[in-house]
Design an enzyme around this catalytic site. Structure first.
Site, PDB file in Angstrom:
ATOM      1  N   GLN A 116       0.827  -1.105  -0.151  1.00 16.06           N
ATOM      2  CA  GLN A 116       0.114  -0.235   0.119  1.00 16.06           C
ATOM      3  C   GLN A 116       0.919   1.302   0.191  1.00 16.06           C
ATOM      4  OE1 GLN A 116      -1.623   1.336   4.002  1.00 16.06           O
ATOM      5  NE2 GLN A 116      -3.751   1.368   2.959  1.00 16.06           N
ATOM      6  N   SER A 170       0.894   6.423   2.733  1.00 12.38           N
ATOM      7  CA  SER A 170       1.485   7.512   3.560  1.00 12.38           C
ATOM      8  C   SER A 170       2.690   8.152   2.875  1.00 12.38           C
ATOM      9  CB  SER A 170       1.700   6.929   5.135  1.00 12.38           C
ATOM     10  OG  SER A 170       0.569   6.477   5.727  1.00 12.38           O
ATOM     11  N   SER A 184       4.436  -1.572   4.385  1.00 14.16           N
ATOM     12  CA  SER A 184       4.772  -2.940   4.739  1.00 14.16           C
ATOM     13  C   SER A 184       4.915  -3.927   3.241  1.00 14.16           C
ATOM     14  CB  SER A 184       3.546  -3.530   5.743  1.00 14.16           C
ATOM     15  OG  SER A 184       3.514  -2.790   6.855  1.00 14.16           O
ATOM     16  N   GLU A 219      -9.117  -1.814   5.513  1.00 13.22           N
ATOM     17  CA  GLU A 219      -7.816  -2.160   6.157  1.00 13.22           C
ATOM     18  C   GLU A 219      -8.072  -2.293   7.824  1.00 13.22           C
ATOM     19  OE1 GLU A 219      -3.479  -0.191   6.745  1.00 13.22           O
ATOM     20  OE2 GLU A 219      -5.112   1.318   6.045  1.00 13.22           O
ATOM     21  N   GLU A 258      -5.155   8.663  16.954  1.00 10.40           N
ATOM     22  CA  GLU A 258      -5.753  10.088  17.289  1.00 10.40           C
ATOM     23  C   GLU A 258      -6.690  10.457  16.050  1.00 10.40           C
ATOM     24  OE1 GLU A 258      -2.122   9.764  19.399  1.00 10.40           O
ATOM     25  OE2 GLU A 258      -2.696   9.314  17.435  1.00 10.40           O
TER      26      GLU A 258
END
Length: 393
Positions: free
Chosen positions: A112, A115, A147, A230, A363
Site C-alpha cells: 500500500q 502515507s 509493509s 484495512e 488520534e
C-alpha cells in the site's frame, strides 16, 4: 443459490476432483477460485458464487476437515483485506479478471503506497504527483511505512493529479507495478531490529491509465473503501478465546505461580475481560459485514486492538520482571510480515508500539468514531476549501 447444502456439495465436488493430498497446492487454490469457493460473496467468475458471506464458513469447515491448503492469508493480507475489495468495487471488468485470481491464490503480494513523510495522519495532504502524458501517468514522489514493499509485485497508490483543487478532491487512485523502472524500495529499520517496513521512491514511474481505479480526481473516495477495509482486517480478525496477545500472558500466569502478585492478578483479569469483549465485538462486526460494506465501526475495533496490545504486552513484561527485559534478536531481518509466533515478550512489547500508528493513528480514529459513530460535531477544518498548492507546508 443460497442454500448451505448446495455450497457444501460444490465444496465436496472440488475435493473429489482435486484431492488435497495429491494436488499441487497452487493448482488446488486456482481450482478453488475457479469453483467460486475463494470468497463466496464475490460475483461468479471472480472467485465467488454471489451468495451471502455467511456461507463462507461452510466452505472453510469442509476444506479444513479435508486438510486442504489455505492461501496463507497473513502473508497476502494487504491484497486480501485492502486491494481486493477496492478492485471489486471500483475496478473495470478487465482489472478484476486480471488481478483478483493471482491475488487470492497468493502468486502476487500487494503493498500500500499511501502515507508520505509529510502526509501520515493527514493523508489527504499527500504530495506525490501524477501527471498525465498520453495514455500514461508519470508519477514522482516518496511513500513511507510501506509493509511488504520489498516482496510485493503490485501496490495500491494514491497520488495528486490536480494541485489546484482542495486536498481531498485532487487525488487519483492507481495500481502500480512495483517492478517498473523508477520504483526504488529502501528498508526502514524498526525498534525491533527488523525492517518489515520500507520507504518507496517513485521517479518518473509510468503507469498506464488502464491501471487507474475510479475516476480522475476521485481517489479519496476510492481510498476510503481501502481504509475502512484495512481497519477491519487489522482490528477485526477472527481469533479464538485467549487468542492474540492475551494468550501468552495467561499461559505464563498459569505456569509460573512464583511470578504472581495481587496487583498483577487484578490487571490481568481486567485485560482478559477487555480482550474477550473485543473478540466478541469483532464477531458482531463480521456479522454486520455480511449485510454490506464495512463502516466506521472498524475504526473502533482497530482502536481497541492497538490499546489492548500495548497494555497487555506491557503487563507481560512487568510480570516476567528481569526476564521481560531480555531481547536478543536485533538482527537486521527482512520479514514479509509481522510474526509474533515464537517471539519473546520483549519483541511483543516493542512491536506493539506500532499498532497505534499503522492502519491509521489512534488520534485520527478517535475523530472518526466521534464524528461518524457517535455523531459528535466535527472538529474545525480551515483547509477544506483551500487549493492544495496554497496550503502551508
Amino acid at each position: 443459490m443460497t442454500d448451505a447444502a448446495e455450497v457444501r456439495s460444490l465444496t465436496q465436488e472440488l475435493l473429489a476432483a482435486h484431492p488435497p493430498a495429491t494436488t499441487d497446492r497452487t493448482d488446488f487454490l486456482k481450482a478453488r477460485f475457479d469453483a467460486g469457493l475463494a470468497w463466496v460473496h464475490y460475483p461468479v467468475g471472480l472467485g465467488g458464487l454471489g451468495v451471502p458471506r455467511s456461507l463462507q464458513s461452510v466452505v472453510d469447515a469442509e476444506l479444513a476437515a479435508a486438510g486442504a491448503p489455505d492461501n496463507d492469508p497473513r502473508r497476502i493480507g494487504i491484497g486480501l483485506g485492502m486491494a481486493a475489495p477496492t478492485i471489486l468495487r471500483f475496478g473495470t471488468d478487465e482489472q478484476k479478471q486480471s488481478l483478483l485470481r493471482p491475488l487470492w491464490v497468493g502468486e502476487e503480494v500487494w503493498c500500500q503506497l499511501f502515507s508520505e513523510p509529510g502526509a501520515g495522519s493527514d493523508l489527504a495532504a499527500l504530495g506525490t504527483r501524477a501527471v498525465r502524458d498520453g495514455d500514461d501517468w508519470v508519477v514522482d514522489g516518496q511513500k513511507v511505512w510501506t509493509s511488504s514493499a520489498h516482496v510485493a509485485r503490485w501496490a495500491i497508490l494514491i497520488a495528486r493529479t490536480d494541485p489546484d483543487l482542495p486536498k481531498h478532491r485532487g487525488i487519483t487512485y492507481f495500481v502500480c507495478d512495483m517492478t517498473d523502472p523508477g520504483v526504488e524500495v529502501r528498508p526502514l529499520r524498526q525498534i525491533t531490529g527488523e525492517a518489515e517496513f520500507n520507504e518507496v521512491f517513485l521517479t518518473g514511474v509510468r503507469i498506464p491509465d488502464s491501471r487507474r481505479l475510479g475516476a480522475v480526481g476521485e481517489g479519496w473516495k476510492v481510498a476510503q473503501t481501502t481504509l475502512m477495509n484495512e481497519r477491519v482486517s487489522i482490528g477485526g480478525s477472527r481469533i479464538p478465546r485467549e487468542g492474540g496477545m492475551i494468550g501468552p500472558v495467561a499461559k505464563t500466569w498459569r505456569e509460573r505461580p512464583e511470578l504472581r502478585t495481587h496487583d498483577l492478578h487484578q490487571r490481568l483479569l481486567d485485560l482478559w475481560v477487555e480482550a474477550e469483549v473485543a473478540r466478541l465485538a469483532g464477531e458482531r462486526l463480521r456479522q454486520q459485514l455480511v449485510a454490506g460494506q464495512p463502516g466506521p465501526e472498524g475504526s473502533g475495533m482497530k482502536l481497541a486492538f492497538a490499546r489492548l496490545n500495548q497494555e497487555i504486552s506491557g503487563l507481560e513484561v512487568e510480570l516476567l520482571g528481569e526476564e521481560g527485559l531480555l531481547y536478543d534478536d536485533w538482527t537486521m531481518r527482512r520479514p514479509e510480515l509481522v510474526d509474533f509466533t515464537g517471539r519473546d515478550a520483549g519483541y511483543r512489547y516493542l512491536r506493539s508500539k506500532g499498532n497505534s500508528i499503522e492502519g491509521g493513528t489512534s488520534e485520527v480514529l478517535l475523530n472518526i468514531v466521534a464524528e461518524r459513530v457517535l455523531g459528535l460535531p466535527s472538529e474545525p477544518r480551515s483547509d477544506k476549501d483551500i487549493a492544495w498548492k496554497d496550503l502551508a507546508r
